[in-house]
Scaffold this active site. Structure first.
Site, PDB file in Angstrom:
ATOM      1  N   ASP A 188      -4.602   6.499   8.562  1.00 43.02           N
ATOM      2  CA  ASP A 188      -4.573   6.382   7.098  1.00 43.02           C
ATOM      3  C   ASP A 188      -5.118   7.626   6.395  1.00 43.02           C
ATOM      4  OD1 ASP A 188      -3.460   3.860   7.244  1.00 43.02           O
ATOM      5  OD2 ASP A 188      -5.402   2.850   7.231  1.00 43.02           O
TER       6      ASP A 188
ATOM      7  N   SER B 108      -0.515  -0.149  17.132  1.00 39.16           N
ATOM      8  CA  SER B 108      -0.672  -0.718  15.791  1.00 39.16           C
ATOM      9  C   SER B 108      -1.658  -1.872  15.820  1.00 39.16           C
ATOM     10  CB  SER B 108       0.679  -1.210  15.275  1.00 39.16           C
ATOM     11  OG  SER B 108       0.488  -2.136  14.223  1.00 39.16           O
TER      12      SER B 108
ATOM     13  N   ARG C 253       9.782  -2.076   4.832  1.00 43.11           N
ATOM     14  CA  ARG C 253       8.998  -1.723   6.033  1.00 43.11           C
ATOM     15  C   ARG C 253       9.355  -2.637   7.217  1.00 43.11           C
ATOM     16  NH1 ARG C 253       2.879  -0.847   4.393  1.00 43.11           N
ATOM     17  NH2 ARG C 253       2.850  -0.008   6.509  1.00 43.11           N
TER      18      ARG C 253
ATOM     19  N   LYS D 184       4.896   3.914   6.663  1.00 41.68           N
ATOM     20  CA  LYS D 184       3.710   3.437   5.930  1.00 41.68           C
ATOM     21  C   LYS D 184       4.126   3.037   4.510  1.00 41.68           C
ATOM     22  CE  LYS D 184       0.669   3.617   9.087  1.00 41.68           C
ATOM     23  NZ  LYS D 184       0.068   2.367   9.526  1.00 41.68           N
TER      24      LYS D 184
ATOM     25  N   GLY E 162       1.079  -4.255   3.889  1.00 37.96           N
ATOM     26  CA  GLY E 162       1.611  -4.383   5.244  1.00 37.96           C
ATOM     27  C   GLY E 162       0.654  -5.163   6.124  1.00 37.96           C
TER      28      GLY E 162
HETATM   29  C1  S3P Z   1      -4.400  -1.593   9.577  1.00 40.04           C
HETATM   30  C2  S3P Z   1      -3.747  -0.951  10.599  1.00 40.04           C
HETATM   31  C3  S3P Z   1      -3.001   0.299  10.397  1.00 40.04           C
HETATM   32  C4  S3P Z   1      -3.383   0.978   9.090  1.00 40.04           C
HETATM   33  C5  S3P Z   1      -3.426   0.007   7.952  1.00 40.04           C
HETATM   34  C6  S3P Z   1      -4.466  -1.056   8.224  1.00 40.04           C
HETATM   35  C7  S3P Z   1      -5.080  -2.875   9.877  1.00 40.04           C
HETATM   36  O1  S3P Z   1      -1.614   0.003  10.358  1.00 40.04           O
HETATM   37  O2  S3P Z   1      -2.479   2.013   8.811  1.00 40.04           O
HETATM   38  O3  S3P Z   1      -3.753   0.658   6.736  1.00 40.04           O
HETATM   39  O4  S3P Z   1      -5.903  -3.317   9.054  1.00 40.04           O
HETATM   40  O5  S3P Z   1      -4.814  -3.434  10.929  1.00 40.04           O
HETATM   41  P1  S3P Z   1      -0.717  -0.049  11.692  1.00 40.04           P
HETATM   42  O6  S3P Z   1      -1.142  -1.225  12.488  1.00 40.04           O
HETATM   43  O7  S3P Z   1       0.703  -0.191  11.198  1.00 40.04           O
HETATM   44  O8  S3P Z   1      -0.951   1.243  12.388  1.00 40.04           O
END
Ligand code: S3P
Length: 436
Positions: A316, A176, A131, A343, A103
């Site tokens: 996380d 986020s 997602r 997630k 993601g």
């Molecule tokens: C992350 C942000 C978080 C986290 C992901 C890593 C990042 O996601 O859960 O594992 O590196 O910016 P979200 O931005 O969807 O909260």
């Protein structure tokens, strides 16, 4: 010291089994931080000149970012135990970008693609394709990019036609770091400044690292502003991943007579919430911020309430904190965590199912879960639902369970922590091994 990133055949196994109760002691270094690894490669790719990146996560997620940059024509070569990146992206990639399970890679690349005068297609595995992407597509469209995908543009594959963007002032509805980062990366080449305000502060890697690469970034509370600016190459040595250290921290707390030290961990803003939560549960944890050391010893834990304000900094770590809660005395409630539903799996559902497989008393709520701790854990059959963190949390829970635990979907662990099984074998002095 346990060697980092030791690979073993078990890493690729779809199903593994292990038998607790285990014993655990020693020190180790966990893989390089995944969030920092993605950004180090990406910013080095966007920068002018050559950057040397060391300490990278060896997981598949970060490999996907490397491959996507190579599709954009960026030259990346091994240099010692790191990678030398010669910055410079073509306008468009030669092929669809397959971001696997990641993601973070997808949202960050959406921002990069939006700012390039070309066409790119982003896709990924069956979990990533489910997602939501409108969280990044909506602001990027407002900046001038044309983005479409399945389900009204929300689901991969996404087609992105980028170009000269206009800076925006965006109030993000979700806390986020991925959304914030996508907008900031798009803002790098926009006309005029771009600002993002978050409903709660999230990890600040993009802001911090953009500055290291010469970007003009200003942070004012939960509002970040970037001025269009070229980036210049810089070397990055990626520290260890606190989200991975959390598995060994909880393992040390719940296994009797255990003591584990994790060295060289990133302990910066937005990533250490799990330590605060565990301390509130009564955990015996020492931290040396100057060296990134975390040391945890067996402790009787007590259930607590974990609410909305805590969530961004433990986003996380909820699955492994839930394992700690199931081993604690009393009830733990987790609320304000609806983001977990989108997630790598629906982590509210998959965490509760995982705990129940061990005989724990736990149930879902709309935005979290309730865990009544203290039921003796017995080995069970767990499905990771393709989610690395569920698989690793189950493995830690198995260390205190009577009997054998079977984990389906173990191969998902390779997205972030190849070598997890080897580290477990070493910390347990060979007493606990995963068999394929
Ligand atoms: C992350 C942000 C978080 C986290 C992901 C890593 C990042 O996601 O859960 O594992 O590196 O910016 P979200 O931005 O969807 O909260």
């Amino acid at each position: 010291m346990v060697a980092p990133d030791v690979s073993s055949d078990v890493d690729a196994a779809r199903t593994v089994s292990l038998t607790g109760p285990g014993h655990l002691s020693g020190s180790l270094r966990v893989p390089g931080d995944k969030s920092i690894s993605h950004r180090a490669l990406l910013l080095a790719g966007l920068a002018e000149g050559e950057s040397l990146i060391t300490g990278l996560s060896g997981g598949d997620d970060v490999r996907r970012t490397r491959l996507a940059l190579e599709s954009y024509g960026v030259q990346i070569e091994p240099a010692g135990d790191g990678l030398r990146v010669r910055g410079g992206l073509q306008d468009e990639p030669d092929e669809p970008l397959d971001l696997g399970n990641s993601g973070t890679a997808t949202r960050l690349f959406a921002g990069v693609c939006a700012g390039r005068d070309g066409y790119a297609v982003l896709t990924g595995d069956q979990y990533l394709r489910a997602r939501p992407m409108n969280r990044v597509a909506v602001p990027l469209r407002a900046m001038g990019a044309a983005i479409d995908g399945r389900r009204d543009g929300d689901l991969l594959p996404l087609g992105v036609r980028g170009g000269r963007l206009t800076g925006i002032d965006y109030d993000s509805p979700v806390a986020s770091a991925q959304v914030k980062s996508a907008i900031l990366l798009a803002g790098l080449g926009a006309s005029g400044p771009t600002s993002v305000r978050e409903p709660a502060a999230t990890r600040r890697h993009t802001e911090e690292m953009l500055r290291d690469f010469g970007g003009k970034v200003a942070v004012d509370g939960t509002r970040v502003t970037i001025e269009p600016s070229p980036l210049s190459a810089t070397d990055v040595d990626v520290p260890g991943d606190p989200s991975q250290a959390a598995f060994w921290t909880v393992a040390a707390l719940i296994v009797p007579d255990a003591s584990v030290t994790v060295e060289n961990v990133y302990l910066g803003f937005g990533r250490t919430g799990f330590i605060d939560v565990l301390r509130r549960m009564g955990a015996d944890i020492d931290v040396d911020a100057s060296t990134g050391l975390i040391r945890a010893r067996s402790t009787r834990l007590t259930g607590i309430d974990i609410a909305g304000a805590d969530i961004p900094s433990i986003i996380d770590e909820v699955p492994i904190l839930a394992v700690a809660a199931a081993a604690a005395t009393g009830t733990t409630t987790i609320s304000g965590a609806q983001e977990l539903r989108v997630k790598e799996s629906d982590r509210i559902a998959s965490t509760v199912r995982m705990l129940r497989a061990f005989g724990a008393r736990a149930h879902e709520t709309e935005d979290g879960m309730v865990i009544e701790g203290g039921a003796p854990a017995r080995g069970g059959v767990v499905d990771s639902h393709g989610d690395h963190r569920i698989a690793m949390a189950a493995c830690v829970n198995a260390l205190i369970a009577e009997g054998t635990t079977v984990i389906h979907g173990w191969d998902s662990v390779a997205t972030s922590y190849p070598g997890f099984a080897a580290h477990l074998a070493a910390l347990s002095g060979g007493a606990v091994t995963l068999s394929a």
